[in-house]
Design an enzyme around this catalytic site. Structure first.
Site, mmCIF file in Angstrom:
data_model
loop_
_atom_site.group_PDB
_atom_site.id
_atom_site.type_symbol
_atom_site.label_atom_id
_atom_site.label_comp_id
_atom_site.label_asym_id
_atom_site.label_seq_id
_atom_site.Cartn_x
_atom_site.Cartn_y
_atom_site.Cartn_z
ATOM 1 N N HIS A 285 30.506 10.836 -47.115
ATOM 2 C CA HIS A 285 31.332 12.089 -46.676
ATOM 3 C C HIS A 285 31.324 13.045 -46.051
ATOM 4 O O HIS A 285 32.398 13.519 -45.559
ATOM 5 C CB HIS A 285 31.203 12.411 -48.736
ATOM 6 C CG HIS A 285 32.944 13.213 -48.645
ATOM 7 N ND1 HIS A 285 32.744 13.785 -49.972
ATOM 8 C CD2 HIS A 285 33.966 13.140 -48.354
ATOM 9 C CE1 HIS A 285 33.967 14.742 -49.644
ATOM 10 N NE2 HIS A 285 34.722 14.127 -48.925
ATOM 11 N N ARG B 251 43.289 8.705 -51.169
ATOM 12 C CA ARG B 251 41.884 8.225 -52.140
ATOM 13 C C ARG B 251 41.400 9.313 -53.309
ATOM 14 O O ARG B 251 41.088 11.007 -52.823
ATOM 15 C CB ARG B 251 40.728 8.650 -51.470
ATOM 16 C CG ARG B 251 40.492 7.438 -49.847
ATOM 17 C CD ARG B 251 39.336 7.620 -49.044
ATOM 18 N NE ARG B 251 38.813 6.096 -48.260
ATOM 19 C CZ ARG B 251 39.076 5.835 -47.259
ATOM 20 N NH1 ARG B 251 39.990 7.443 -46.440
ATOM 21 N NH2 ARG B 251 38.782 4.841 -46.576
ATOM 22 N N ARG C 188 46.346 5.979 -54.254
ATOM 23 C CA ARG C 188 45.216 4.104 -54.631
ATOM 24 C C ARG C 188 44.401 5.135 -55.701
ATOM 25 O O ARG C 188 44.642 6.216 -56.317
ATOM 26 C CB ARG C 188 44.230 4.296 -53.262
ATOM 27 C CG ARG C 188 43.167 3.461 -54.304
ATOM 28 C CD ARG C 188 41.879 2.914 -52.831
ATOM 29 N NE ARG C 188 40.853 3.986 -52.993
ATOM 30 C CZ ARG C 188 40.093 4.054 -51.200
ATOM 31 N NH1 ARG C 188 40.397 3.254 -51.224
ATOM 32 N NH2 ARG C 188 39.672 4.862 -51.974
ATOM 33 N N GLU D 109 39.309 -5.513 -50.925
ATOM 34 C CA GLU D 109 38.077 -5.660 -49.691
ATOM 35 C C GLU D 109 37.375 -6.410 -50.767
ATOM 36 O O GLU D 109 35.784 -6.431 -50.315
ATOM 37 C CB GLU D 109 37.811 -4.390 -51.171
ATOM 38 C CG GLU D 109 39.559 -3.526 -50.831
ATOM 39 C CD GLU D 109 38.758 -1.592 -51.482
ATOM 40 O OE1 GLU D 109 38.193 -1.106 -50.789
ATOM 41 O OE2 GLU D 109 39.425 -1.964 -52.661
ATOM 42 N N ASN E 41 36.801 -1.414 -44.616
ATOM 43 C CA ASN E 41 35.158 -0.564 -44.986
ATOM 44 C C ASN E 41 34.668 -1.778 -46.343
ATOM 45 O O ASN E 41 33.075 -2.245 -45.898
ATOM 46 C CB ASN E 41 35.597 0.479 -45.082
ATOM 47 C CG ASN E 41 36.022 1.277 -44.621
ATOM 48 O OD1 ASN E 41 36.335 1.181 -43.446
ATOM 49 N ND2 ASN E 41 37.064 2.442 -45.148
ATOM 50 N N ASP E 42 35.057 -1.854 -46.743
ATOM 51 C CA ASP E 42 34.318 -2.983 -47.980
ATOM 52 C C ASP E 42 34.568 -4.827 -47.880
ATOM 53 O O ASP E 42 33.399 -4.969 -47.858
ATOM 54 C CB ASP E 42 34.538 -2.373 -49.234
ATOM 55 C CG ASP E 42 34.413 -0.962 -50.291
ATOM 56 O OD1 ASP E 42 33.299 -1.186 -49.894
ATOM 57 O OD2 ASP E 42 35.410 -0.195 -50.469
ATOM 58 N N ARG F 257 27.613 -0.403 -46.415
ATOM 59 C CA ARG F 257 28.446 0.217 -46.003
ATOM 60 C C ARG F 257 27.442 1.226 -45.077
ATOM 61 O O ARG F 257 27.621 1.748 -44.429
ATOM 62 C CB ARG F 257 29.362 0.366 -45.538
ATOM 63 C CG ARG F 257 29.879 0.552 -46.984
ATOM 64 C CD ARG F 257 31.070 0.871 -47.804
ATOM 65 N NE ARG F 257 32.349 1.750 -47.023
ATOM 66 C CZ ARG F 257 32.620 2.234 -47.556
ATOM 67 N NH1 ARG F 257 33.895 1.139 -48.413
ATOM 68 N NH2 ARG F 257 33.817 3.319 -47.551
ATOM 69 N N CYS G 144 43.838 -0.772 -44.728
ATOM 70 C CA CYS G 144 43.967 0.878 -43.931
ATOM 71 C C CYS G 144 41.895 0.932 -44.025
ATOM 72 O O CYS G 144 41.569 2.415 -44.316
ATOM 73 C CB CYS G 144 44.122 1.163 -45.675
ATOM 74 S SG CYS G 144 43.270 0.723 -46.656
#
Ligand code: PEP
Ligand code: MG
Length: 570
Positions: A191, A298, A334, A434, A457-458, A468, A505
Site C-alpha cells: 500500500h 478498490r 469492485r 485472478e 497482480n493476483d 506478490r 486492470c
C-alpha cells in the site's frame, strides 16, 4: 566515495538530495533510573509528551485535505488508537512509578515488549502493525526530547533512507519537503508503494545495503523507476541526472498534449483506457486525462485502518461522488476485496490463517458476511441511480460464487424497491479473473457476466505460485512469463468470440512497455492508474495493431522471459 547500487524501483521519478538516515533502532536510550522523589515530575513529562504526540496527530489530520484525507487520515486515526491503548499507557506509568525508569527508557522498554509480541506472531498483518507501533513510539520519543517538528523542518530537499515506511507517513514526509524515499524492506505492490505512486513521490525498496552505507548529509541520486541509487555521485552522474531531468520535463510537456487526443492506433483502431482509482484525486485526474471511465474502484480502502464498518450511507456517498466525478462515463465498483495482504481492523478478516492468500478473501469473505455484502450492494445500486455503474467481483473461482452474487444483487434490489429507494436501472456485472481456475473455466460462467477484468497482480501470483509481496522473490514475480501470455491470449479470444469485453486492470496494463505485447495478444480494454495513462496512450498511438497481431504467434512461441523481451525489442 561514489557507490552505485541497484534496488527495486517502486514509484517512478528521479531525485537528488541529502541523505537523512532513520535507523530502525532509533530508540537507542540508555537505561536510566530516577530517585523516588523525581517520579511525579517524570510522569508529568511523559504525559506532556504523549499529549504533544496526540496533538501532532490531530493537527496533521486537520491539515489533510483533498483525496488523500480519507486514506492517510485513517492511518493517523490508527496511530491515535495505538497512542490511547490502555496497555501501552498503564505499562508506561508503571515502569516510571514502580520501576523508577526515566520516561525515555520506559518508552523503549514498552516498545520492545510490544514489538516482541507482534513479531512472535509471524503474520504480515501484525508485522505491519509493529511498524505503526514504531512510528507512534518514535513520535512520543521526539516529543520527550523536545524535538517535535524541529526534526522535520530540516527535511527539505532530503531523501529519507530507512528500514520501512508506513503509508501514514508518506504525505506528511512529502509535505515536509522529502524528495524521495529509500527503504530496506517492502514490496512494490504494498500500500505504501501504491500511495507513493499516487503522490508522485519516488520510492525505492529493498535497499538494505544503502541503509548500512549511507550517513546523514551524504549526497544521493535516486531513480524510483529503475531502482538505481548513486551515493556521493561524481560529475558524470550529475550531468546524467540533469540531462534526465530535462528529458523528463520535455516528456511531461509532450505527454500533456495527449490529454485530449483519442486513444487510437496508427491503423485507426480505438482502444479503451479506463482508470484504476483509490481516491477522489485519482478520479479527478482520470476525468481530466480523458479516461473512458473507471475500470477498477478498490472499495476496500474505505474499510482499511478503522474499527467500525462504513455504513450504507457512508458507502453510498463515496460511490455517488465517484459516479458524479466521472460525469456520465462508466464507473466500475469492485466489491470488497479484503483479506490476505489487505487485512482490516474491523474483525472481518481472519488473523491467523496459515495461507492468507489462499484463505478467506475477496468474494469468499463477502459471501460469508451476507449482511455486509448486502449493505455494499445496496449502496452501489443507489449510487447507480446517478450514472452508469458496473459491479466487479474479486477473486471469483467458480460458477457457484457468481450465482450467489447474482442472488444477492437481486435481494439488494428488491429491498431497495420495497423501501421506495432509488436504484440504477441497469447495472452490469463482471468477474475479476485472478485465479487460474476462473481463467480456465470462464466458459462455465460467461453467461452470468456482462464483462470480465483480468487482475494480473493476483493472477501472476497464483499462476506462478509466487507471493506478490515477497521481498526476495521480486525477480520471479513477473507477468512476462509464457504461461501467462498464453492464458491472456486465450481469454481475450474467448471474450471476443462471445461478445464479452475482457479488460486487464493489474499493474501490467499500466506499463507502457507492455503495450505492444498486450495489443498483440488481443487486449482492447486497459485499466490503469492515471499516473501512467498518458504514457500508455502514447504507446498505443504509436502502435500498428495489424502488424502486432500478425506477430502474435511468434510471441506465443517464446519459451522464456528472455524470448518475450527479445520479441518486445524487435
Ligand atoms: C489484481 O489482482 O490485479 C488487482 C487489480 O487487484 P488488487 O491489486 O487490488 O489485488
Ligand atoms: Mg487482486
Amino acid at each position: 566515495m561514489r557507490r552505485a547500487l541497484t534496488a527495486v524501483g517502486a514509484a517512478r521519478g528521479i531525485a537528488l538530495g541529502r541523505v537523512r538516515v532513520r535507523h530502525p533502532q532509533a530508540l537507542a536510550v540508555a537505561e536510566t533510573r530516577i530517585p523516588a522523589e523525581a517520579v511525579p515530575d517524570e510522569i508529568l513529562r511523559l504525559h506532556r509528551a504523549l499529549d504533544t504526540a496526540r496533538a501532532e496527530l490531530h493537527g496533521l489530520r486537520d491539515r489533510l485535505h483533498g483525496a488523500l484525507a480519507q486514506e492517510v487520515g485513517e492511518f493517523l486515526d490508527l496511530h491515535v488508537l495505538i497512542l490511547d491503548d490502555p496497555e501501552l499507557l498503564h505499562g508506561l506509568d508503571d515502569l516510571v512509578s514502580t520501576g523508577r525508569y526515566s520516561a525515555d527508557y520506559a518508552l523503549k522498554l514498552q516498545r520492545d515488549r510490544l514489538a516482541a509480541v507482534f513479531e512472535g506472531m509471524h503474520d504480515d498483518y501484525f508485522r505491519s502493525r509493529r511498524e505503526d507501533l514504531d512510528h507512534v513510539i518514535g513520535r512520543v520519543h521526539a516529543a520527550l526530547q523536545n524535538r517535535g517538528d524541529d526534526a522535520a523542518h530540516g527535511l527539505a530537499g532530503e531523501i529519507l533512507v530507512c528500514e520501512a515506511v508506513a503509508p501514514s507517513e508518506l504525505a506528511e514526509l512529502q509535505g515536509q519537503g522529502v524528495v524521495a524515499i529509500v527503504a530496506a524492506t517492502g514490496s512494490p505492490l504494498s500500500h505504501s508503494a501504491i500511495l507513493a505512486r499516487s503522490l508522485h513521490l519516488p520510492l525505492v525498496l529493498g535497499a538494505g545495503e544503502l541503509l548500512a552505507l549511507a550517513n546523514d548529509g551524504d549526497a544521493l541520486m535516486v531513480d524510483g523507476g529503475t531502482g538505481e541509487l548513486v551515493l556521493e555521485p561524481d560529475t558524470d552522474d550529475l550531468h546524467r541526472y540533469h540531462r534526465r531531468r530535462a528529458e523528463l520535463g520535455r516528456e511531461q510537456a509532450q505527454l500533456a498534449r495527449l490529454r485530449r487526443q483519442p486513444t487510437r492506433t496508427q491503423d485507426g483502431v480505438d482502444i479503451r483506457l479506463y482508470a484504476n482509482a483509490e481516491s477522489r484525486e485519482d478520479v479527478a485526474e482520470a476525468h481530466a486525462l480523458g479516461a473512458d471511465g473507471i475500470g477498477l474502484y478498490r472499495t476496500e480502502f474505505l474499510f482499511l485502518q478503522r474499527r467500525e464498518l462504513p455504513d450504507e450511507n457512508e458507502q453510498f456517498l463515496a460511490y455517488r461522488d465517484l459516479v458524479l466525478g466521472m460525469a456520465g462515463r462508466v464507473v466500475t465498483i469492485r466489491t470488497l476485496d479484503l483479506g490476505a495482504d489487505k487485512a482490516d481492523h474491523t474483525g472481518l478478516t481472519l488473523r491467523s490463517e496459515p495461507n492468507p492468500a489462499l484463505g478467506l478473501r475477496g468474494v469468499r469473505l463477502s459471501l460469508v458476511h451476507e449482511a455486509l455484502f448486502l449493505t455494499q450492494l445496496r449502496a452501489i445500486l443507489r449510487a447507480a441511480a446517478y450514472g452508469p455503474v458496473r459491479v466487479l467481483v474479486p477473486m471469483v473461482c467458480s460458477r457457484e460464487e457468481m450465482v450467489s452474487v447474482l442472488a444477492m444483487l437481486e435481494k439488494a434490489r428488491a429491498s431497495l424497491r420495497a423501501e421506495g429507494l432509488q436504484a440504477g436501472e441497469r447495472v452490469e456485472l463482471g468477474a475479476m479473473i485472478e485465479v487460474p481456475a476462473a481463467a480456465l473455466g470462464l466458459a462455465d460462467f460467461i453467461d452470468l457476466v456482462d464483462f470480465v477484468s483480468v487482475g494480473t497482480n493476483d493472477l501472476v501470483q497464483y499462476l506462478l505460485a509466487v507471493d506478490r509481496g515477497h521481498e526476495s522473490l521480486v525477480s520471479l514475480y513477473t507477468p512476462r512469463h509464457p504461461a501467462l501470455l498464453r492464458l491472456l491470449s486465450e481469454l481475450f479470444a474467448y471474450g471476443r468470440r462471445n461478445g464479452i469485453p475482457v479488460a486487464v486492470c493489474g499493474e501490467m496494463a499500466g506499463e507502457a512497455a507492455n503495450v505492444p505485447l498486450l495489443l498483440a495478444l488481443g487486449l482492447r480494454d486497459f485499466s490503469l492508474h492515471p499516473s501512467t495513462l498518458l504514457e500508455v496512450r502514447r504507446a498505443i498511438r504509436e502502435a500498428d495493431l495489424a502488424s502486432l497481431r500478425r506477430r502474435a504467434q511468434s510471441l506465443l512461441r517464446a519459451h522464456d522471459r528472455a524470448g518475450i523481451e527479445k520479441w518486445l525489442a524487435r
